[in-house]
Design a protein around this motif. Structure first.
Motif, PDB file in Angstrom:
ATOM      1  N   GLY A   1     -22.284  32.502  -7.004  1.00  0.00           N
ATOM      2  CA  GLY A   1     -21.542  33.606  -6.410  1.00  0.00           C
ATOM      3  C   GLY A   1     -20.637  33.239  -5.253  1.00  0.00           C
ATOM      4  N   LYS A   2     -20.102  32.016  -5.256  1.00  0.00           N
ATOM      5  CA  LYS A   2     -19.223  31.575  -4.177  1.00  0.00           C
ATOM      6  C   LYS A   2     -17.752  31.693  -4.587  1.00  0.00           C
ATOM      7  N   TYR A   3     -16.909  31.974  -3.601  1.00  0.00           N
ATOM      8  CA  TYR A   3     -15.470  31.957  -3.834  1.00  0.00           C
ATOM      9  C   TYR A   3     -15.014  30.515  -4.045  1.00  0.00           C
ATOM     10  N   VAL A   4     -13.986  30.345  -4.866  1.00  0.00           N
ATOM     11  CA  VAL A   4     -13.505  29.007  -5.195  1.00  0.00           C
ATOM     12  C   VAL A   4     -11.987  28.975  -5.047  1.00  0.00           C
ATOM     13  N   GLY A   5     -11.480  27.892  -4.436  1.00  0.00           N
ATOM     14  CA  GLY A   5     -10.042  27.771  -4.240  1.00  0.00           C
ATOM     15  C   GLY A   5      -9.569  26.337  -4.375  1.00  0.00           C
ATOM     16  N   VAL A   6      -8.264  26.162  -4.206  1.00  0.00           N
ATOM     17  CA  VAL A   6      -7.661  24.837  -4.304  1.00  0.00           C
ATOM     18  C   VAL A   6      -6.472  24.758  -3.350  1.00  0.00           C
ATOM     19  N   ALA A   7      -6.251  23.569  -2.814  1.00  0.00           N
ATOM     20  CA  ALA A   7      -5.037  23.262  -2.063  1.00  0.00           C
ATOM     21  C   ALA A   7      -4.211  22.331  -2.936  1.00  0.00           C
ATOM     22  N   CYS A   8      -2.952  22.695  -3.179  1.00  0.00           N
ATOM     23  CA  CYS A   8      -2.194  21.959  -4.188  1.00  0.00           C
ATOM     24  C   CYS A   8      -0.701  21.983  -3.894  1.00  0.00           C
ATOM     25  N   GLY A   9       0.056  21.351  -4.775  1.00  0.00           N
ATOM     26  CA  GLY A   9       1.505  21.388  -4.694  1.00  0.00           C
ATOM     27  C   GLY A   9       2.046  22.740  -5.109  1.00  0.00           C
ATOM     28  N   TYR A  10       3.375  22.872  -5.110  1.00  0.00           N
ATOM     29  CA  TYR A  10       3.929  24.208  -5.331  1.00  0.00           C
ATOM     30  C   TYR A  10       4.964  24.282  -6.450  1.00  0.00           C
ATOM     31  N   ASP A  11       5.106  23.229  -7.252  1.00  0.00           N
ATOM     32  CA  ASP A  11       5.989  23.350  -8.404  1.00  0.00           C
ATOM     33  C   ASP A  11       5.293  24.206  -9.465  1.00  0.00           C
ATOM     34  N   GLU A  12       6.080  24.797 -10.345  1.00  0.00           N
ATOM     35  CA  GLU A  12       5.543  25.774 -11.292  1.00  0.00           C
ATOM     36  C   GLU A  12       4.488  25.173 -12.216  1.00  0.00           C
ATOM     37  N   LYS A  13       4.695  23.949 -12.667  1.00  0.00           N
ATOM     38  CA  LYS A  13       3.741  23.305 -13.569  1.00  0.00           C
ATOM     39  C   LYS A  13       2.383  23.143 -12.884  1.00  0.00           C
ATOM     40  N   THR A  14       2.400  22.693 -11.628  1.00  0.00           N
ATOM     41  CA  THR A  14       1.162  22.522 -10.868  1.00  0.00           C
ATOM     42  C   THR A  14       0.449  23.851 -10.668  1.00  0.00           C
ATOM     43  N   LEU A  15       1.197  24.873 -10.283  1.00  0.00           N
ATOM     44  CA  LEU A  15       0.596  26.183 -10.050  1.00  0.00           C
ATOM     45  C   LEU A  15       0.022  26.767 -11.336  1.00  0.00           C
ATOM     46  N   GLU A  16       0.710  26.573 -12.445  1.00  0.00           N
ATOM     47  CA  GLU A  16       0.216  27.065 -13.727  1.00  0.00           C
ATOM     48  C   GLU A  16      -1.088  26.371 -14.097  1.00  0.00           C
ATOM     49  N   PHE A  17      -1.156  25.062 -13.853  1.00  0.00           N
ATOM     50  CA  PHE A  17      -2.364  24.298 -14.185  1.00  0.00           C
ATOM     51  C   PHE A  17      -3.559  24.813 -13.401  1.00  0.00           C
ATOM     52  N   TRP A  18      -3.416  24.918 -12.079  1.00  0.00           N
ATOM     53  CA  TRP A  18      -4.570  25.310 -11.268  1.00  0.00           C
ATOM     54  C   TRP A  18      -4.904  26.777 -11.431  1.00  0.00           C
ATOM     55  N   SER A  19      -3.916  27.598 -11.704  1.00  0.00           N
ATOM     56  CA  SER A  19      -4.188  29.016 -11.921  1.00  0.00           C
ATOM     57  C   SER A  19      -5.079  29.237 -13.136  1.00  0.00           C
ATOM     58  N   SER A  20      -5.004  28.332 -14.107  1.00  0.00           N
ATOM     59  CA  SER A  20      -5.803  28.473 -15.329  1.00  0.00           C
ATOM     60  C   SER A  20      -7.304  28.370 -15.052  1.00  0.00           C
ATOM     61  N   PHE A  21      -7.681  27.845 -13.868  1.00  0.00           N
ATOM     62  CA  PHE A  21      -9.090  27.751 -13.503  1.00  0.00           C
ATOM     63  C   PHE A  21      -9.630  29.090 -12.982  1.00  0.00           C
ATOM     64  N   GLY A  22      -8.744  30.037 -12.761  1.00  0.00           N
ATOM     65  CA  GLY A  22      -9.173  31.339 -12.259  1.00  0.00           C
ATOM     66  C   GLY A  22      -9.607  31.332 -10.812  1.00  0.00           C
ATOM     67  N   PHE A  23      -9.045  30.430 -10.019  1.00  0.00           N
ATOM     68  CA  PHE A  23      -9.446  30.314  -8.618  1.00  0.00           C
ATOM     69  C   PHE A  23      -9.205  31.616  -7.852  1.00  0.00           C
ATOM     70  N   ASP A  24     -10.081  31.887  -6.899  1.00  0.00           N
ATOM     71  CA  ASP A  24      -9.927  33.052  -6.020  1.00  0.00           C
ATOM     72  C   ASP A  24      -8.849  32.829  -4.971  1.00  0.00           C
ATOM     73  N   MET A  25      -8.603  31.554  -4.642  1.00  0.00           N
ATOM     74  CA  MET A  25      -7.629  31.216  -3.595  1.00  0.00           C
ATOM     75  C   MET A  25      -6.780  30.034  -4.048  1.00  0.00           C
ATOM     76  N   ILE A  26      -5.473  30.167  -3.911  1.00  0.00           N
ATOM     77  CA  ILE A  26      -4.573  29.029  -4.098  1.00  0.00           C
ATOM     78  C   ILE A  26      -3.743  28.880  -2.837  1.00  0.00           C
ATOM     79  N   PHE A  27      -3.879  27.723  -2.186  1.00  0.00           N
ATOM     80  CA  PHE A  27      -3.050  27.387  -1.031  1.00  0.00           C
ATOM     81  C   PHE A  27      -2.054  26.329  -1.491  1.00  0.00           C
ATOM     82  N   ALA A  28      -0.793  26.718  -1.607  1.00  0.00           N
ATOM     83  CA  ALA A  28       0.212  25.847  -2.211  1.00  0.00           C
ATOM     84  C   ALA A  28       1.292  25.462  -1.203  1.00  0.00           C
ATOM     85  N   GLY A  29       1.582  24.165  -1.152  1.00  0.00           N
ATOM     86  CA  GLY A  29       2.663  23.688  -0.302  1.00  0.00           C
ATOM     87  C   GLY A  29       2.359  23.830   1.180  1.00  0.00           C
TER      88      GLY A  29
END
Length: 257
Positions: free
Chosen positions: A204-232
């Motif tokens: 029951g923990k929130y899950v996120g990622v810190a990543c790059g901000y190009d569309e391909k990268t964001l699409e890849f990490w979004s597929s994990f269903g993360f609660d938080m995306i910190f991009a760029g």
């Protein structure tokens, strides 16, 4: 009220990093519409005073704030806790023992070892200090970065802690711990992230990622269903758009010579 905690209950968080010192950057990110700004003290020259200015700017722009602390630093943790951010992030945690020590830094006795001295966290006495110690201090969002495979090996027990709210992947360093630094989309790294996500969701923990901000990268990490995306980050955006404009100027000048 912790605005980040409230947002996490109902929506996915879109955030970005602030690494430079000017507090207007937090205002700009809030005006753009980001849900949360990640103020970085681990890899930057940002001072404590500048962090406080960032927090005030974030509050004025109605954007939530989290601060990534220097690695395993008691003094920094104490100072930042008293500033009253919505959340903190502990980087590069590798073991259950280290995790327990860090959590205790954020908890008052008898649960932990936090020393008493809240200032901005209680509005400089506008709020009741006793209420803060016994109740309101638990409103802080406590996040841990997963940046080493050793952490994932210990995650089953760590994720059972009631005091940590979520975990944020740092794929670059995680890939480095697997001997493949910067190969963030590599099979070994992705398998470890999937393994960790399963454990965290089960607890029951929130899950996120810190990543790059190009569309391909964001699409890849979004597929994990993360609660938080910190991009760029602020410096990424300045360089990238600045370079685009510079190239456009040179192109126009070249055509008109």
């Amino acid at each position: 009220m912790n605005t980040l905690r409230e947002k996490l209950k109902t929506q996915k968080i879109a955030g970005t990093l602030v690494c430079l010192s000017d507090p207007c950057l937090c205002e700009i990110m809030g005006n753009i519409g980001y849900d949360c700004v990640w103020i970085d003290m681990e890899h930057t020259y940002v001072s404590y005073k500048e962090v406080l200015c960032h927090l005030n700017a974030a509050r004025s722009a109605n954007i939530s704030s989290v601060i990534r602390l220097p690695q395993n630093d008691l003094t920094a943790t104490k100072k930042i806790l008293e500033m009253g951010a919505d959340g903190i992030i502990f980087p590069m945690v590798r073991s259950e023992e280290e995790f327990d020590e860090l959590m205790k830094m954020t908890l008052y006795p008898p649960l932990g070892s936090r020393g008493f001295g809240p200032m901005r966290a209680i509005g400089y006495n506008a709020a009741n200090a006793g209420d803060y110690v016994t109740r309101d201090c638990f409103d802080l969002c406590r996040f841990v970065q997963i940046e080493h495979v050793d952490m994932i090996d210990s995650l089953e027990k760590i994720a059972q802690s009631p005091y940590v709210d979520g975990f944020i992947f740092g794929p670059n360093d995680l890939s480095g711990s697997l001997g493949e630094l910067l190969n963030v989309f590599g099979e070994a790294t992705v398998l470890q992230i999937k393994r960790a996500v399963e454990i965290l969701r089960r607890n029951g923990k929130y899950v996120g990622v810190a990543c790059g901000y190009d569309e391909k990268t964001l699409e890849f990490w979004s597929s994990f269903g993360f609660d938080m995306i910190f991009a760029g980050a602020d410096w990424n955006f300045v360089y990238s758009h600045g370079k685009t404009v510079f190239d456009a100027i040179k192109s126009v000048q070249g055509r008109n010579n």
